[in-house]
Design a protein around this motif. Structure first.
Motif, PDB file in Angstrom:
ATOM      1  N   PRO A  39      11.022   7.903   6.825  1.00  0.00           N
ATOM      2  CA  PRO A  39      11.141   7.831   5.471  1.00  0.00           C
ATOM      3  C   PRO A  39      10.267   7.254   4.764  1.00  0.00           C
ATOM      4  N   GLY A  40       9.851   7.594   3.361  1.00  0.00           N
ATOM      5  CA  GLY A  40       8.477   7.206   2.594  1.00  0.00           C
ATOM      6  C   GLY A  40       9.042   7.409   0.791  1.00  0.00           C
ATOM      7  N   LEU A  41       8.121   7.912  -0.027  1.00  0.00           N
ATOM      8  CA  LEU A  41       8.649   7.861  -1.773  1.00  0.00           C
ATOM      9  C   LEU A  41       9.249   8.737  -1.649  1.00  0.00           C
ATOM     10  N   ALA A  42       9.210   9.804  -0.860  1.00  0.00           N
ATOM     11  CA  ALA A  42       9.479  11.357  -1.568  1.00  0.00           C
ATOM     12  C   ALA A  42      10.811  11.706  -0.405  1.00  0.00           C
ATOM     13  N   GLU A  43      11.459  10.528   0.274  1.00  0.00           N
ATOM     14  CA  GLU A  43      12.753  10.175   0.289  1.00  0.00           C
ATOM     15  C   GLU A  43      13.366   9.069  -0.495  1.00  0.00           C
ATOM     16  N   MET A  44      12.699   8.439  -0.810  1.00  0.00           N
ATOM     17  CA  MET A  44      13.139   7.260  -1.881  1.00  0.00           C
ATOM     18  C   MET A  44      13.158   7.994  -3.578  1.00  0.00           C
ATOM     19  N   ALA A  45      12.272   9.023  -3.626  1.00  0.00           N
ATOM     20  CA  ALA A  45      12.999   9.532  -4.315  1.00  0.00           C
ATOM     21  C   ALA A  45      13.876  10.689  -4.699  1.00  0.00           C
ATOM     22  N   ARG A  46      14.153  11.270  -3.670  1.00  0.00           N
ATOM     23  CA  ARG A  46      15.562  11.895  -3.464  1.00  0.00           C
ATOM     24  C   ARG A  46      17.088  11.287  -3.150  1.00  0.00           C
TER      25      ARG A  46
ATOM     26  N   VAL B   7       4.040   2.338   2.268  1.00  0.00           N
ATOM     27  CA  VAL B   7       4.829   2.669   1.999  1.00  0.00           C
ATOM     28  C   VAL B   7       4.469   4.092   2.338  1.00  0.00           C
ATOM     29  N   ALA B   8       4.917   5.416   3.494  1.00  0.00           N
ATOM     30  CA  ALA B   8       4.185   6.216   3.294  1.00  0.00           C
ATOM     31  C   ALA B   8       4.340   7.957   2.595  1.00  0.00           C
ATOM     32  N   ALA B   9       3.882   8.347   2.143  1.00  0.00           N
ATOM     33  CA  ALA B   9       4.700   9.123   1.604  1.00  0.00           C
ATOM     34  C   ALA B   9       5.823   9.914   1.874  1.00  0.00           C
ATOM     35  N   GLY B  10       6.231  10.043   2.661  1.00  0.00           N
ATOM     36  CA  GLY B  10       7.092  10.588   3.564  1.00  0.00           C
ATOM     37  C   GLY B  10       7.000  12.612   3.436  1.00  0.00           C
ATOM     38  N   ALA B  11       8.266  12.870   3.752  1.00  0.00           N
ATOM     39  CA  ALA B  11       8.545  14.570   3.791  1.00  0.00           C
ATOM     40  C   ALA B  11       9.082  14.892   2.473  1.00  0.00           C
ATOM     41  N   ALA B  12       7.761  15.385   1.633  1.00  0.00           N
ATOM     42  CA  ALA B  12       8.837  15.951   0.578  1.00  0.00           C
ATOM     43  C   ALA B  12       9.152  17.528   0.909  1.00  0.00           C
ATOM     44  N   SER B  13       9.978  17.473   0.209  1.00  0.00           N
ATOM     45  CA  SER B  13      11.154  19.308   0.354  1.00  0.00           C
ATOM     46  C   SER B  13      10.299  20.392  -0.875  1.00  0.00           C
TER      47      SER B  13
ATOM     48  N   VAL C  62       0.687  -0.793   0.444  1.00  0.00           N
ATOM     49  CA  VAL C  62       0.233   0.147   0.258  1.00  0.00           C
ATOM     50  C   VAL C  62       0.867   1.217   0.008  1.00  0.00           C
ATOM     51  N   VAL C  63       0.437   1.857  -0.804  1.00  0.00           N
ATOM     52  CA  VAL C  63       1.406   3.888  -0.972  1.00  0.00           C
ATOM     53  C   VAL C  63       0.444   4.250  -1.164  1.00  0.00           C
ATOM     54  N   ASP C  64       1.541   5.093   0.067  1.00  0.00           N
ATOM     55  CA  ASP C  64       0.526   6.601  -0.007  1.00  0.00           C
ATOM     56  C   ASP C  64       0.998   7.782  -0.765  1.00  0.00           C
ATOM     57  N   MET C  65       0.154   8.111  -2.019  1.00  0.00           N
ATOM     58  CA  MET C  65       0.649   9.066  -2.686  1.00  0.00           C
ATOM     59  C   MET C  65       0.282  10.148  -2.952  1.00  0.00           C
ATOM     60  N   ASP C  66      -0.196  10.726  -1.699  1.00  0.00           N
ATOM     61  CA  ASP C  66      -0.851  11.776  -1.423  1.00  0.00           C
ATOM     62  C   ASP C  66       0.183  12.200  -0.812  1.00  0.00           C
ATOM     63  N   LEU C  67       0.820  13.269  -0.927  1.00  0.00           N
ATOM     64  CA  LEU C  67       2.499  13.923  -0.538  1.00  0.00           C
ATOM     65  C   LEU C  67       1.918  15.160   0.112  1.00  0.00           C
ATOM     66  N   GLU C  68       0.877  16.051  -0.379  1.00  0.00           N
ATOM     67  CA  GLU C  68       0.131  17.692   0.131  1.00  0.00           C
ATOM     68  C   GLU C  68       0.335  17.134   1.356  1.00  0.00           C
TER      69      GLU C  68
ATOM     70  N   ILE D   5       9.826  10.590  -8.917  1.00  0.00           N
ATOM     71  CA  ILE D   5       8.885   8.958  -8.594  1.00  0.00           C
ATOM     72  C   ILE D   5       8.855   7.634 -10.470  1.00  0.00           C
ATOM     73  N   GLY D   6       9.090   8.855 -11.409  1.00  0.00           N
ATOM     74  CA  GLY D   6       8.707   8.660 -12.473  1.00  0.00           C
ATOM     75  C   GLY D   6       9.932   7.840 -13.088  1.00  0.00           C
ATOM     76  N   LYS D   7      10.647   8.828 -13.230  1.00  0.00           N
ATOM     77  CA  LYS D   7      12.314   8.285 -13.961  1.00  0.00           C
ATOM     78  C   LYS D   7      12.688   7.317 -12.664  1.00  0.00           C
ATOM     79  N   ARG D   8      12.939   7.030 -11.833  1.00  0.00           N
ATOM     80  CA  ARG D   8      13.519   6.332 -10.721  1.00  0.00           C
ATOM     81  C   ARG D   8      12.922   4.246 -11.424  1.00  0.00           C
ATOM     82  N   SER D   9      11.236   4.555 -11.295  1.00  0.00           N
ATOM     83  CA  SER D   9      10.663   3.603 -11.542  1.00  0.00           C
ATOM     84  C   SER D   9      10.267   2.483  -9.663  1.00  0.00           C
ATOM     85  N   LEU D  10      10.043   3.703  -9.068  1.00  0.00           N
ATOM     86  CA  LEU D  10       9.959   3.405  -8.114  1.00  0.00           C
ATOM     87  C   LEU D  10       8.945   2.564  -7.787  1.00  0.00           C
ATOM     88  N   LEU D  11       8.147   2.785  -8.165  1.00  0.00           N
ATOM     89  CA  LEU D  11       6.665   2.044  -8.177  1.00  0.00           C
ATOM     90  C   LEU D  11       6.946   0.801  -8.567  1.00  0.00           C
ATOM     91  N   ALA D  12       7.753   1.025  -9.197  1.00  0.00           N
ATOM     92  CA  ALA D  12       8.151  -1.073  -9.720  1.00  0.00           C
ATOM     93  C   ALA D  12       8.506  -1.139  -9.477  1.00  0.00           C
TER      94      ALA D  12
END
Lengths: 337, 231
Positions: B104-111, B130-136, B83-89, B146-153
């Motif tokens: 840490p969550g999706l935002a930290e993985m993206a960075r 997978v929590a959304a994380g803290a989007a800076s 289960v992925v929380d993609m509601d970053l706001e 997220i899309g570039k790094r294919s994180l969801l896959a």
């Protein structure tokens, strides 16, 4: 249909409450109106007989499709629509006095507020009498030969007075033309009789003068001469005409006298207008007010329902989703927060 | 776990004792579970690989539906769910479970500040969060990464089915970008609240036509009247 029902159930208090208020207000409005008293009079209308029209019987009764009572009721209704008749009725009854009194001592309205009450002029009184009589009087046939006249007012004595005056003035109107006609006939025949009397006197004198000059012709066995026969014929003719005019004059005078009797003109009062003992808070009026209030309330209900349903631009049921959005519904759940 | 996130974890708010620890302990109403069971069948059942749950505006009930679906997919089909929380706001998934961390969550993985093992949180039998994380930075930029790094896959590879709590389509800047890449979308609509015009506006130009789950479609009519009107 389901959507409208859903809207109604969701907002039932909002929609039903105004209905109750409207119905209550309409009933209250009737209850606070001043009490009305209705006075009633009945008239008997004679069936016309051959020759009645010539004597001026029930006016205009030549319609085979209406009963005599219906015909006379129509005539009276026409009269009640005229200002002169209503003004006369009002002035002869106690209504005019009541209206003058109201003008001087108003209980409500701007005049009461401003204290600007004043006496009514004759023209103003007549203008008030027309609607007062017209709107509160009712005439109808209750049988082939019986017609009913009612008048309603807030004072029972005034109601009775006006109803009785309507009836009596109606009869007077009917008799008026007949009376004038009969008077004309009598006057005519009186004049004719005077000249006929003079002619008879002259004929008698001519015959007497001839017999005075020819005393031998007085005898019964005498053979009358041509001149004597002519004079005799003229005398007989003058006498015959005189007698005929006397008979016609007597008939005319008899007809004129007959108009003073009750039932002349084909109308008789069966029941005089009574002073009503109790008011008629008309159940009919109450029912009408409630029905009117209900009708308005239903209009409010339907209008409100249509408005609320039209204003609801959301989706309420799974069946509405595909037609509105073109998307398939996979499930519907009770409210989840 | 990296030192930065050790400190972050130490500073994390204490667990809320009243919240359940695991998905299977959540008090999900029976009708909701039944509804999600029906939905899961129609969405593919055991063959479902990824599902994005979204809505037109906030407050439609997305998060509740995601958690209910996660339980149904495990209990009925025995599938492991990520289960992925993609509601970053406005992330909210982690708040439903006392054991879940906001980062840490999706935002930290993206960075590139966290790895997959650090963000995957077990929250019940067969379920990982997978929590959304803290989007800076802007959510849209995070989603691009997220899309570039294919994180969801990569996350999906760790489970049988990927369930994403997507941001609302209209209320957020990243709303329209988030559904990209999901083979199946579920649109949650709150009955009697969301205007049709807003829903149309939200679903215009979506890459995939979403299926709909109607939330709150209870009738105020008495049962007998409903039956009569339905005839």
């Amino acid at each position: 249909m389901l959507r409208y029902l859903e809207t109604f159930y969701r907002h039932r208090v909002l929609l039903v409450a105004p209905m109750g208020v409207v119905i209550l207000l309409s009933v209250l409005y009737v209850l606070v109106q001043p009490l009305q008293y209705i006075s009633t009079a009945h008239l008997f209308v004679d069936q016309p007989t051959p020759g009645d029209q010539a004597l001026g019987g029930p006016i205009g009764y030549d319609n085979p499709y209406l009963t005599p009572a219906e015909n006379e009721a129509a005539n009276l209704s026409e009269l009640l629509s005229t200002q002169s008749f209503d003004a006369q009725v009002g002035r002869l009854s106690t209504l005019a006095g009541a209206l003058r009194g109201q003008a001087l001592h108003p209980r409500s309205g701007l005049a009461a507020l401003h204290g600007s009450a004043r006496a009514l002029t004759d023209a103003e009184l007549d203008a008030q009498l027309l609607p007062a009589v017209q709107q509160h009087a009712l005439v109808f046939a209750t049988g082939p030969q019986v017609m009913t006249v009612t008048f309603s007012w807030t004072d029972p004595r005034i109601a009775a007075s006006v109803a009785q005056t309507i009836v009596s003035e109606f009869i007077n109107e009917l008799l008026l033309s007949q009376r004038e006609q009969d008077k004309t006939v009598v006057a005519f025949y009186q004049a004719q009789l005077k000249s006929a009397g003079t002619a008879l006197t002259n004929a008698d004198a001519a015959l007497s003068d001839y017999l005075a000059v020819h005393p031998d012709q007085r005898s019964d066995s005498a053979v009358p001469t041509t001149a004597q026969l002519q004079l005799k014929r003229d005398d007989d003719h003058a006498r015959s005409r005189y007698d005929d005019l006397v008979q016609k004059l007597n008939q005319g005078q008899l007809d004129l006298a007959a108009l003073s009797n009750p039932g002349a003109g084909g109308l008789r009062i069966i029941d005089n207008a009574d002073v009503p003992g109790h008011s008629t808070l008309s159940k009919k009026l109450l029912f009408q007010a409630a029905a009117g209030g209900l009708a308005v309330a239903l209009v409010i209900l339907v209008g409100g329902l249509l408005l609320l349903t039209a204003a609801d631009r959301t989706l309420r049921a799974p069946g509405e989703v595909e037609p509105a959005l073109g998307l398939r519904v996979v499930a519907s759940v009770p409210e989840l927060r | 776990m990296s030192a930065a996130f050790s400190q972050a974890s130490a500073a994390a708010p204490p667990a809320r004792r009243e919240q359940p620890d695991q998905v299977c302990e959540l008090d999900i109403p029976g009708p909701l579970l039944e509804g999600c069971r029906q939905a899961s069948l129609l969405l593919g059942g055991p063959r479902l690989r990824s599902l994005g749950v979204t809505s037109a505006i906030r407050g439609e009930g997305r998060t509740g539906v995601v958690l209910a679906l996660a339980r149904v997919l495990y209990e009925d089909y025995g599938r492991r769910v990520a289960v992925v929380d993609m509601d970053l706001e406005n992330p909210s998934l982690h708040r439903r479970l006392s054991s879940a961390r906001p980062y840490p969550g999706l935002a930290e993985m993206a960075r590139g500040e966290a790895v997959l093992d650090e963000v995957l949180q077990p929250v019940g039998d067969g379920t990982q969060l997978v929590a959304a994380g803290a989007a800076s930075e802007s959510p849209a930029r995070v989603l691009t990464e997220i899309g570039k790094r294919s994180l969801l896959a990569r996350i999906a590879a760790e489970a049988d089915v990927l369930l994403a709590d997507l941001p609302p389509l209209l209320s957020t800047s990243a709303g329209r970008a988030a559904p990209a890449g999901f083979e199946t979308l579920l649109l949650v609509i709150r009955a009697g609240v969301t205007p049709v015009a807003r829903i149309r506006e939200a679903t215009a130009d979506l890459p995939v036509a979403p299926r709909v789950l109607l939330n709150g479609s209870t009738s105020s009519l008495p049962r007998w009247l409903r039956a009569l009107a339905a005839r």
